[in-house]
Scaffold this active site. Structure first.
Site, short mmCIF file in Angstrom:
data_model
loop_
_atom_site.label_atom_id
_atom_site.label_comp_id
_atom_site.label_asym_id
_atom_site.label_seq_id
_atom_site.Cartn_x
_atom_site.Cartn_y
_atom_site.Cartn_z
N ASP A 10 -0.96 -6.43 -8.86
CA ASP A 10 0.01 -5.42 -8.00
C ASP A 10 -0.08 -5.38 -6.60
O ASP A 10 0.23 -5.09 -5.49
CB ASP A 10 -0.18 -3.98 -8.22
CG ASP A 10 0.37 -3.75 -9.68
OD1 ASP A 10 1.48 -4.32 -10.15
OD2 ASP A 10 -0.39 -2.81 -10.37
N ASN A 48 1.37 23.39 32.59
CA ASN A 48 1.49 22.43 31.67
C ASN A 48 0.37 22.38 30.62
O ASN A 48 0.63 22.50 29.36
CB ASN A 48 1.46 20.75 32.31
CG ASN A 48 1.87 19.89 31.39
OD1 ASN A 48 2.72 19.92 30.52
ND2 ASN A 48 1.14 18.59 31.62
N ASP A 68 -2.36 -0.57 -9.70
CA ASP A 68 -3.77 -0.59 -9.82
C ASP A 68 -4.20 -1.79 -10.28
O ASP A 68 -5.47 -1.95 -10.23
CB ASP A 68 -4.13 0.54 -10.82
CG ASP A 68 -3.62 0.39 -12.10
OD1 ASP A 68 -2.79 -0.48 -12.55
OD2 ASP A 68 -3.65 1.37 -12.89
N ASP A 86 4.28 1.17 -11.60
CA ASP A 86 3.93 0.26 -12.66
C ASP A 86 3.95 1.02 -13.98
O ASP A 86 3.53 2.42 -13.69
CB ASP A 86 2.72 -0.56 -12.46
CG ASP A 86 2.37 -1.48 -13.72
OD1 ASP A 86 3.22 -1.91 -14.20
OD2 ASP A 86 1.03 -1.73 -13.77
#
Length: 842
Positions: free
Chosen positions: A588, A677, A584, A300
């Site tokens: 949005d 392992n 923000d 934005d």
């Protein structure tokens, strides 16, 4: 199309229709008892979506992850088949991995909750008290306790606690940026009757929850609160669970034993690094997704690219030339104005002081002020000076305001180029309008300045309240010029966008602001404005054209919240982009929910921070650059482990099949295999602290099933080749194929297998020649040395004897040196061929 839009617009204002034409003063305040009843009936005045996940939700998500579930199932199978040691090891890995993920996300969630909590700001409301005689009181209540029917009193800086019908107002200016994304303010007034055909956010007598008072005062009737407000209607599509990404699909299918721990360690390390850059990471997987953002980061404009407040740009005459006299009288108007100062007044004063102008306001005296109102849309100050040596000697009416409203009271114009005053003509009028339109197209906001010289004896209303006819004073004025304003881009924005572009991420601007203003800002920060479009234009497109246009456009202005969401979803659908969105405001929230990576700032509204995966503590795009780098490093290190583990495991399986043809017994006992392992797995944790090639960090990367399959087919045979060479050496040189030589065979195979799996990371981790052109980070080097030393020394120790190992001859280690040199040589050749064919490595 037009009829449908009109119906939608009417429907959107339907709930407000009874209040639009309210003409009588609403004098009945609620009693405390009635307010309590309505609070119980309607619930707290908080939108339902303002909630963060509880700790048990985070624990559940950490535990029931595809990786973890697979590991739990394997652990259960180990216990069922009486392989308890292996089952315990996998359970320990599950506990460590879940704890690490839960702790990081719970800590981030707590920090985000602190940012998102409502400020305990008291709201002034009118309430009635008294059993016999009702007395009206002004009391302060918490925003959560405001109910429909309350009459609230507000002043500059206040947030509206609900959707409100104005009852009274005085020079009320409201910011609706959180809902619309537009940076400019909006005038509101109670003295107007609206109808249901007016767009909802254009209603002058309705103020909405989440918006704030910039200047002015007033009272209003609360008509809706909580989930019934306009703000909450924007959240109806929020909260849909995002499908697993390609990485999770691939990794869940493979799921090497240490994968959950490696992933969570990589991501937690990235989260800590981003915390140093003043970021709160709420979702660990968002760090990996940040590294996968490909081509597109939607942002934005308001407050992200710009500083989010207006500065004055220029002072122009009717022909567009700078004139100091225009600035002088605009300054006097703002300086002596006392009724209510606006942000534009501050911008004018700041411009004069910072540019060294000395207009000596101390030599002027304020006589009167005609305040701004929403009918005249201008403010006038009456000033006089008795400095007879000044060219400005006398009494003046100085007016500043909306262009058309100022032009309406002008009869003369000052032509600075001819140094004369002439009657205001239609040509002058059209020239000024054209100039204003050109300035607006450049993204500038414009106000006009005019003056009138008054006769000294003329009397007007003064502080003692004597009568004045405003219409008689604001007439026959002389037009001076225009003052222009601009919300400028941040100094850091251009650099940050350039750095993002270098990393393969191009920004698209999605904003509710005007196209002209957005285009100017984008040009100044280096965003291409070749392809631009507005929300109303998008609405006219069919679906295919919509997708094509969205892909091509870099600037999309005048978008509604739903349009922002559609744009993000379109980008995700076409070409399977990973899309980030930075916003923000309430407007949005839908786009944040739809994006793969949602980013907000600590000054954003609560719903935006709730929806965000990452919260920036500073509105600086450079933080996002760092986030992309951390994301790609985390993703790259994770892929190192996945590819390394898979090709090593597949190579081991093939070697096991070959070994059954050459030997009568198993390659390793269960205890020896578990020990190998365990040592190897612990050593691989250091991968999370490895570095990545600079070339790798510069470009976005995505995992794919086909890409991983081809990587395995090319590289697993190299591991198998080493194992087969070792098996042949043991079988034919050391004759280790009888029961007598079994312990030696187990010892030799244990060391070769552990060293191969430990060293393979150095071949996989970089496109370059390992140890020559590129060296791993010191934690990985340290882990390699320690793991190799333990593996080599173990057969010579008491623990080795307990595990069934025997002493290994020195000649065998000489063979291993040659073996691994050959492995790196062949592996490097295969690597170069693979990169030549597929143009990538990791």
């Amino acid at each position: 199309m037009g009829t449908q839009k009109l119906r939608k617009r009417r429907k959107s204002t339907l709930g407000y229709t009874p209040w639009l034409s309210l003409t009588k003063t609403w004098s009945s305040s609620l009693s405390f008892t009635e307010a309590d009843r309505r609070l119980r009936e309607n619930g707290p005045n908080v939108p339902l979506e303002y909630s963060f996940p509880r700790w048990w939700h985070l624990l559940w998500n950490a535990l029931f992850h595809p990786f973890i579930i697979t590991l739990i199932v394997l652990s259960a199978l180990s216990f069922i088949t009486c392989d308890s040691p292996n089952g315990f090891i996998m359970l320990i890995l599950v506990i460590i991995s879940v704890t690490l993920r839960f702790y990081q996300e719970y800590s981030s969630s707590k920090a985000a909750m602190k940012l998102s909590e409502f400020v305990k700001c008291p709201i002034k409301v009118q309430r009635c008290a008294g059993r016999v005689v009702q007395k009206e009181l002004v009391v302060q209540v918490d925003q959560r306790d405001v109910v429909p029917g309350d009459i609230v009193i507000f002043e500059p800086g206040d947030l509206f606690p609900g959707d409100i019908r104005l009852l009274s107002s005085k020079q009320l200016v409201v910011s609706q940026a959180s809902l619309t994304g537009e940076s400019w303010t909006t005038d509101k007034t109670a003295e107007i009757r609206e109808d249901h055909s007016t767009p909802l956010l254009d209603l002058k007598n309705i103020c909405f929850m989440g918006t704030s008072v910039v200047s002015g005062t007033g009272t209003g009737l609360v008509i809706s609160t909580g989930s019934n407000t306009y703000m909450s209607t924007m959240f109806s599509k929020v909260g849909k669970k995002k499908p697993p990404d390609e990485f999770e699909k691939v990794a869940s299918a493979l799921n090497p034993q240490m994968l959950p721990l490696i992933i969570n360690t990589c991501l937690a390390k990235g989260a800590l690094a981003m915390a140093k850059d003043r970021c709160i990471v709420k979702s660990l997987t968002s760090i990996r997704d940040m590294g996968s953002i490909r081509d597109i980061l939607c942002i934005d404009k308001t407050g992200t690219l710009t500083i989010n407040h207006a500065i004055m740009v220029n002072h122009l005459d009717c022909r567009g030339l700078p004139q100091e006299k225009v600035l002088r009288y605009a300054f006097f108007n703002s300086y002596f104005k006392s009724d209510q100062k606006y942000p534009l007044d501050d911008a004018i004063l700041a411009f004069v002081y910072s540019n060294g102008f000395r207009f000596q306001p101390s030599k002027w005296r304020k006589i009167d002020e005609i305040p701004f109102d929403f009918i005249r849309r201008r403010v006038s100050i009456i000033l006089e000076t008795e400095d007879k040596h000044s060219q400005f000697f006398g009494r003046f009416l100085v007016t500043k305001g909306a262009l058309l409203e100022v032009l309406r009271v002008c009869s003369f114009i000052e032509n600075f180029d001819k140094d004369e005053i002439s009657p205001f003509s239609s040509d002058d009028y059209q020239r000024i309008l054209n100039l204003s339109e050109d300035l607006s197209n450049e993204g500038l906001r414009v106000i006009a300045v005019a003056i009138r010289k008054l006769k000294m004896p003329q009397k007007c209303e003064t502080s003692n309240g004597s009568k004045r006819e405003e219409e008689d004073i604001e007439r026959d004025m002389m037009f001076l010029g225009l003052i222009t304003f601009f919300d400028p881009p941040k100094d850091s924005a251009k650099q940050a966008l350039r750095r993002l572009s270098e990393k393969g991420v191009k920004a698209k601007v999605l904003t509710g602001d005007s196209l002209s203003l957005t285009t100017r800002v984008c040009r100044e920060v280096g965003i291409s404005t070749t392809h631009v479009i507005t929300g109303p234009e998008l609405e006219q497109l069919d679906q295919d054209t919509f997708h094509e246009t969205v892909q091509r456009a870099t600037v999309l202005a005048r978008l509604t919240p739903i349009q922002k969401q559609r744009v993000v979803q379109s980008l995700q659908t076409i070409e399977n982009h990973v899309v980030g969105f930075l916003g923000d405001g309430v407007n949005d929230s839908l786009a944040l929910d739809a994006a793969n990576v949602s980013i907000s700032v600590d000054s954003g509204v609560a719903i935006a921070k709730d929806m965000a995966d990452i919260i920036l503590l500073e509105k600086d795009l450079n933080v996002l650059v760092a986030g992309v780098e951390h994301g790609r490093i985390s993703f790259g290190n994770t892929m190192k482990y996945v590819k390394m583990s898979v090709i090593a495991n597949l190579g081991s399986v093939i070697s096991l099949l070959i070994a059954t043809l050459l030997f009568k017994y198993e390659l390793l006992t269960s205890r020896q295999l578990l020990t190998q392992n365990f040592i190897y797995s612990v050593g691989q944790i250091a991968i999370a602290w490895d570095k990545m090639d600079e070339e790798y960090v510069k470009t976005p990367h995505k995992s794919s099933e086909r890409g991983l399959s081809m990587f395995i087919l090319w590289n697993a045979p190299v591991c198998t080749l080493c194992d087969v060479a070792t098996l042949l050496l043991l079988r034919f040189y050391y004759k280790a194929y009888t029961d007598v030589t079994r312990k030696f065979f187990h010892s030799a195979w244990f060391v070769e297998g552990l060293l191969l799996q430990t060293l393979i990371i150095h071949l996989i981790r970089t496109e370059k020649n390992p140890f020559i052109q590129d060296v791993a980070s010191w934690p990985v080097i340290f882990s390699t040395v320690v793991t190799s030393a333990i593996g080599i020394a173990l057969p010579f120790t008491l623990i080795g004897k307990i595990l069934g190992f025997s002493v290994i001859p020195i000649s065998y280690f000489g063979f291993l040196v040659l073996l691994f040199l050959g492995y790196f040589a062949v592996g490097q050749v295969v690597k170069r061929l693979y990169i030549l064919v597929y143009k990538r490595w990791l």
